[in-house]
Design a protein around this motif. Structure first.
Motif, PDB file in Angstrom:
ATOM      1  N   ASP A 120       2.691   7.911  -2.125  1.00  0.00           N
ATOM      2  CA  ASP A 120       2.256   7.045  -2.645  1.00  0.00           C
ATOM      3  C   ASP A 120       3.673   5.716  -3.074  1.00  0.00           C
ATOM      4  O   ASP A 120       4.532   6.685  -3.893  1.00  0.00           O
ATOM      5  CB  ASP A 120       1.306   6.552  -3.500  1.00  0.00           C
ATOM      6  N   LYS A 125       3.527  -2.925  -7.597  1.00  0.00           N
ATOM      7  CA  LYS A 125       2.588  -4.442  -7.733  1.00  0.00           C
ATOM      8  C   LYS A 125       3.975  -4.901  -8.539  1.00  0.00           C
ATOM      9  O   LYS A 125       3.885  -5.979  -8.158  1.00  0.00           O
ATOM     10  CB  LYS A 125       1.222  -3.677  -9.375  1.00  0.00           C
ATOM     11  N   HIS A 133       6.005 -11.065  -2.728  1.00  0.00           N
ATOM     12  CA  HIS A 133       5.747 -10.451  -1.528  1.00  0.00           C
ATOM     13  C   HIS A 133       6.401  -9.709  -0.747  1.00  0.00           C
ATOM     14  O   HIS A 133       6.716  -9.077   0.231  1.00  0.00           O
ATOM     15  CB  HIS A 133       4.061 -10.608  -1.029  1.00  0.00           C
ATOM     16  N   ARG A 159       1.058   4.747   8.157  1.00  0.00           N
ATOM     17  CA  ARG A 159       0.782   3.769   6.888  1.00  0.00           C
ATOM     18  C   ARG A 159      -0.820   3.701   6.658  1.00  0.00           C
ATOM     19  O   ARG A 159      -1.702   2.968   7.832  1.00  0.00           O
ATOM     20  CB  ARG A 159       1.592   2.422   7.142  1.00  0.00           C
ATOM     21  N   GLY A 162      -2.246   0.445   2.135  1.00  0.00           N
ATOM     22  CA  GLY A 162      -1.070  -0.874   1.414  1.00  0.00           C
ATOM     23  C   GLY A 162      -0.054  -0.269   1.291  1.00  0.00           C
ATOM     24  O   GLY A 162       1.313  -0.546   1.779  1.00  0.00           O
ATOM     25  N   GLU A 163       0.859  -0.096  -0.364  1.00  0.00           N
ATOM     26  CA  GLU A 163       1.595   1.143  -0.195  1.00  0.00           C
ATOM     27  C   GLU A 163       1.736   2.946  -0.227  1.00  0.00           C
ATOM     28  O   GLU A 163       2.285   3.282  -0.519  1.00  0.00           O
ATOM     29  CB  GLU A 163       2.577   0.629  -1.239  1.00  0.00           C
ATOM     30  N   LYS A 238       5.030  10.541 -11.999  1.00  0.00           N
ATOM     31  CA  LYS A 238       5.073   9.672 -10.958  1.00  0.00           C
ATOM     32  C   LYS A 238       6.788  10.205 -10.477  1.00  0.00           C
ATOM     33  O   LYS A 238       7.704  10.801 -11.247  1.00  0.00           O
ATOM     34  CB  LYS A 238       5.552   7.938 -11.514  1.00  0.00           C
TER      35      LYS A 238
HETATM   36  N1  LIG Z   1       4.030  -6.526  -0.744  1.00  0.00           N
HETATM   37  C1  LIG Z   1       3.127  -6.165   0.135  1.00  0.00           C
HETATM   38  N2  LIG Z   1       2.287  -5.768  -0.928  1.00  0.00           N
HETATM   39  C2  LIG Z   1       1.041  -5.083  -0.708  1.00  0.00           C
HETATM   40  C3  LIG Z   1       0.746  -4.862   0.759  1.00  0.00           C
HETATM   41  N3  LIG Z   1      -0.323  -4.256   0.689  1.00  0.00           N
HETATM   42  C4  LIG Z   1      -0.761  -3.925  -0.626  1.00  0.00           C
HETATM   43  N4  LIG Z   1      -0.510  -4.508  -1.797  1.00  0.00           N
HETATM   44  C5  LIG Z   1       0.215  -4.444  -2.739  1.00  0.00           C
HETATM   45  O1  LIG Z   1       0.456  -3.277  -3.460  1.00  0.00           O
HETATM   46  C6  LIG Z   1      -0.204  -2.975  -5.211  1.00  0.00           C
HETATM   47  C7  LIG Z   1      -0.430  -1.526  -5.134  1.00  0.00           C
HETATM   48  O2  LIG Z   1      -1.178  -1.914  -6.771  1.00  0.00           O
HETATM   49  P1  LIG Z   1      -1.703  -0.731  -7.103  1.00  0.00           P
HETATM   50  O3  LIG Z   1      -2.777  -0.326  -6.231  1.00  0.00           O
HETATM   51  O4  LIG Z   1      -1.972  -0.875  -8.171  1.00  0.00           O
HETATM   52  O5  LIG Z   1      -0.459   0.687  -7.522  1.00  0.00           O
HETATM   53  P2  LIG Z   1       1.213   0.609  -8.749  1.00  0.00           P
HETATM   54  O6  LIG Z   1       1.548  -1.145  -8.705  1.00  0.00           O
HETATM   55  O7  LIG Z   1       1.875   1.003  -7.260  1.00  0.00           O
HETATM   56  O8  LIG Z   1       0.463   1.684  -9.699  1.00  0.00           O
HETATM   57  P3  LIG Z   1       1.130   3.038  -9.037  1.00  0.00           P
HETATM   58  O9  LIG Z   1       0.143   3.285  -7.982  1.00  0.00           O
HETATM   59  O10 LIG Z   1       0.231   3.711 -10.368  1.00  0.00           O
HETATM   60  O11 LIG Z   1       2.704   3.478  -9.433  1.00  0.00           O
HETATM   61  C8  LIG Z   1      -0.976  -4.049  -4.790  1.00  0.00           C
HETATM   62  O12 LIG Z   1      -0.651  -5.260  -5.675  1.00  0.00           O
HETATM   63  C9  LIG Z   1      -1.060  -5.202  -3.411  1.00  0.00           C
HETATM   64  O13 LIG Z   1      -1.544  -6.649  -3.306  1.00  0.00           O
HETATM   65  C10 LIG Z   1       1.826  -4.847   1.912  1.00  0.00           C
HETATM   66  O14 LIG Z   1       1.210  -5.306   3.031  1.00  0.00           O
HETATM   67  N5  LIG Z   1       2.378  -5.572   1.106  1.00  0.00           N
END
Ligand SMILES: Nc1nc2c(ncn2[C@@H]2O[C@H](COP(=O)(O)OP(=O)(O)OP(=O)(O)O)[C@@H](O)[C@H]2O)c(=O)[nH]1
Length: 253
Positions: A120, A125, A133, A159, A162-163, A238
């Motif tokens: 992850d 965010k 984005h 994948r 999202g991330e 992390k």
């Molecule tokens: N740019 C982009 N952002 C995405 C995509 N899919 C999901 N996201 C964003 O990824 C973010 C994931 O945030 P969180 O799950 O809160 O996780 P984080 O901020 O990485 O926090 P931790 O996992 O605790 O480190 C969200 O804001 C989603 O909107 C994508 O395809 N592209």
């Protein structure tokens, strides 16, 4: 419809084949008709039975084969779109999990081990908030490249959301899996993503679990264990790798 296996032949071969068959059939049918009508099978009748299919068949065959090749190409593109994530070029969640099931069953059947790791991107965010984005998308894309370059051809990467990413490493356990995953964490930390004038730095957290014969009964348990280990890695600060361990509280903070 021409069977798809026939499309392996070149268009020219198909045109010759189909035109020859059309001429033979045309001559045969014309001959039968002249017998039924008790008409003479004249040279003009015989010539037109050859010339008509000779003119029509190549054009029609060329057109139909062209259409079928286009349909085949579209089907291939659709299969690719369903199997691969467009941004990272890694397997989509569904395809990845199908391939993982196959690997898990194969390893269970030959008494070998397989490791599953959840990856992850940390604080994603915040990356989106700071760089937009499209900045976040560039990080995902470049991490996809880094991940693909870090694993062997027998490993599977995908994948998952999202991330969130995952990898399956057959016949890998103990120190070797830890070495691979720690190297991935270090390389990600050391790398940066060029986005316009900005240099985006980011880190990842990994949780993994290894299946040894008889350890668990199904693949979902392995996935759940890796998920718990990932939660532990996040809660411990992390930018690190954590292995699933029995009786480990994943909510440690
Ligand atoms: N740019 C982009 N952002 C995405 C995509 N899919 C999901 N996201 C964003 O990824 C973010 C994931 O945030 P969180 O799950 O809160 O996780 P984080 O901020 O990485 O926090 P931790 O996992 O605790 O480190 C969200 O804001 C989603 O909107 C994508 O395809 N592209």
């Amino acid at each position: 419809m021409i069977p798809s296996s026939l499309l392996k032949y070149t268009r020219l071969r198909l045109i010759i084949l189909i035109t020859s068959v059309a001429i033979l059939l045309s001559v045969l049918i014309t001959y039968i008709i002249t017998i039924i009508l008790a008409d003479g099978f004249s040279l003009i009748t015989f010539s037109s039975a050859i010339i008509v299919p000779l003119l029509i068949s190549p054009v029609l065959t060329w057109y139909i084969v062209g259409l079928m090749l286009q349909v085949q190409k579209l089907e291939q593109e659709q299969r690719y779109l369903a199997s691969y994530d467009m941004l990272t070029k890694l397997h989509t969640r569904r395809t990845f999990l199908e391939l993982f099931e196959e690997k898990f069953d194969a390893c269970a059947n030959d008494y070998s081990c397989v490791s599953f790791a959840y990856i992850d991107i940390d604080n994603f965010k915040a990356i989106n908030s700071e760089y937009g984005h499209s900045g976040g998308d560039e990080v995902l894309k470049q991490f996809g490249d880094l991940l693909r370059a870090s694993i062997r051809s027998v490993d599977i990467s995908g994948r998952i959301g999202g991330e969130e990413f995952a990898i399956v490493l057959p016949h890998t356990s103990g120190d070797s899996i830890l070495t691979v995953l720690e190297r991935l964490v270090d390389n990600t930390h050391a790398s940066s993503v060029q986005f316009g004038s900005a240099n985006i730095q980011y880190t990842i957290s990994i949780g993994y679990s290894t299946y040894q014969y008889g350890d668990i009964t199904n693949s979902k348990q392995l996935v759940n264990r890796a998920d718990q280990a990932l939660l532990l890695a996040k809660n411990l600060g992390k930018n690190q790798v954590q292995q699933y361990r029995k009786n480990t509280n994943s909510h440690t903070s």
